[in-house]
Write a protein that holds these residues in place. Structure first.
Motif: not given
Length: 355
Positions: A164-187
């Motif tokens: 939100a600070i950077a005006g780029r919520p899309d970049r934040a959400e892209a990384f969070l989606s990537f991270s969540a998917a990888r965590r799920a696969e490790i689990g």
């Protein structure tokens, strides 16, 4: 687990959103700060907030008017790498060190920031503290990137704040989606695995006494996520002294040495975390895990950042090498550098006793 299943590509081809409309940034205190435009002069009270800012913005150094607490960048390891690749980083003014009383309000105000990112450590008075009030009187917006007693920070929420600070919520959400998917696969790969006993040797830097561990909630979460169980059993204290006799008595299957400093990238890999000398410490020298080369080193700062996926991947392999491939942490780091983060992440963030 097949490595290609864990490496779905990330934030390529993101389009910058139109600017000019106001956006609300909700900080770690729950305060909503309305930004009429993305800030252009950000003051970071702790330089380690560069990492979430660099995940959220394609040119974070252009936004930083000043910062403090270089120690939070891995004891200057990350900062040195950053300055070698980006000389403009060396020109960013410092307004203090890690000690809260070293922060110079006068120097900070002279930089005329339009947004100040404070932490609960640097401003214990929080929203009503003297630093907060002084910056607001000067016309700067103030947000907090940590909250009091933040032993297990919500990294997703923190990264969304910087999006939100950077005006780029899309970049934040892209990384969070990537991270969540990888965590799920490790689990999924660890499903049904017998828990591995592990001693987390905290503050394992050269010269530090043996042996400290930690009961911080985030480390207990890391153990759950990686199929580990702490020995000796942990309390909720941030720092716990463990006698050498107790460590020898419980004989953990794995030892993870968490360092606060990042070794330079060009250090010999076989001893990049000083593991050869660490193994000689009382309490570690007689462990079967050490004799079997199941002693590993990691930068503790990974656990304090939205990129803690790297720590989880490394620990998951160390605790369950037959289920999680050794190459996975490095491959995830490669994707992170290539697709998500806008500053160089250099240095050795983890290491093994044998290499």
């Amino acid at each position: 687990m097949r490595r290609r299943d864990l490496l779905t590509l990330g934030a390529t081809g993101l389009a910058a959103p139109a600017l000019g409309s106001s956006a609300a940034a909700v900080d770690m205190l729950g305060q909503a700060v309305v930004l009429t435009r993305p800030p252009r002069r950000i003051l970071l009270a702790e330089a380690s907030d560069l990492i979430p800012l660099a995940l959220a913005h394609e040119d974070p150094l252009a936004l930083i008017a000043g910062w403090s607490a270089a120690e939070r960048l891995g004891g200057n390891g990350l900062l040195q790498a950053l300055q070698s690749r980006h000389p403009e980083a060396a020109a960013i003014p410092w307004v203090g060190g890690m000690a809260a009383d070293s922060f110079s309000l006068e120097r900070a105000l002279d930089l005329r920031p339009d947004l100040v990112v404070l932490t609960a450590y640097q401003e214990p008075g929080l929203a009503d503290g003297p630093l907060t009030r002084a910056f607001r009187r000067a016309g700067a917006a103030v947000v907090f990137s940590t909250a009091p007693g933040d032993g297990d920070a919500d990294h997703a929420r923190r990264l969304r704040l910087f999006g939100a600070i950077a005006g780029r919520p899309d970049r934040a959400e892209a990384f969070l989606s990537f991270s969540a998917a990888r965590r799920a696969e490790i689990g999924a790969a660890l499903q049904g695995a017998t828990p591995t006993s592990v001693f987390v040797h905290f503050y394992a830097d050269p010269g530090a006494p043996c042996c400290m561990t930690t009961g911080l909630p985030r480390w207990q979460r890391f153990l759950r996520a990686t199929g580990g169980i702490a020995v000796p059993p942990l309390s909720s204290l941030a720092q716990i002294a463990v006698s050498p006799e107790d460590i020898l008595l419980v004989q953990p299957e794995v030892v993870v040495a968490a360092r606060t400093l990042i070794p330079p990238a060009d250090r010999a890999s076989a001893d990049s975390f000083a593991l050869a000398s660490l193994r000689q410490r009382p309490g570690l020298q007689g462990l079967h895990a050490v004799a079997r080369q199941r002693l590993h080193g990691v930068w503790a700062g990974l656990g304090e950042q939205p990129i803690d996926l790297l720590l989880i991947a490394a620990m998951a392999h160390w605790l369950h090498p037959s289920r999680i491939p050794a190459a996975l942490p490095g491959e995830l780091l490669t994707v992170l550098r290539r697709d998500f983060i806008a500053v160089p992440l250099e240095g050795r963030f983890w290491s093994d006793l044998h290499g």
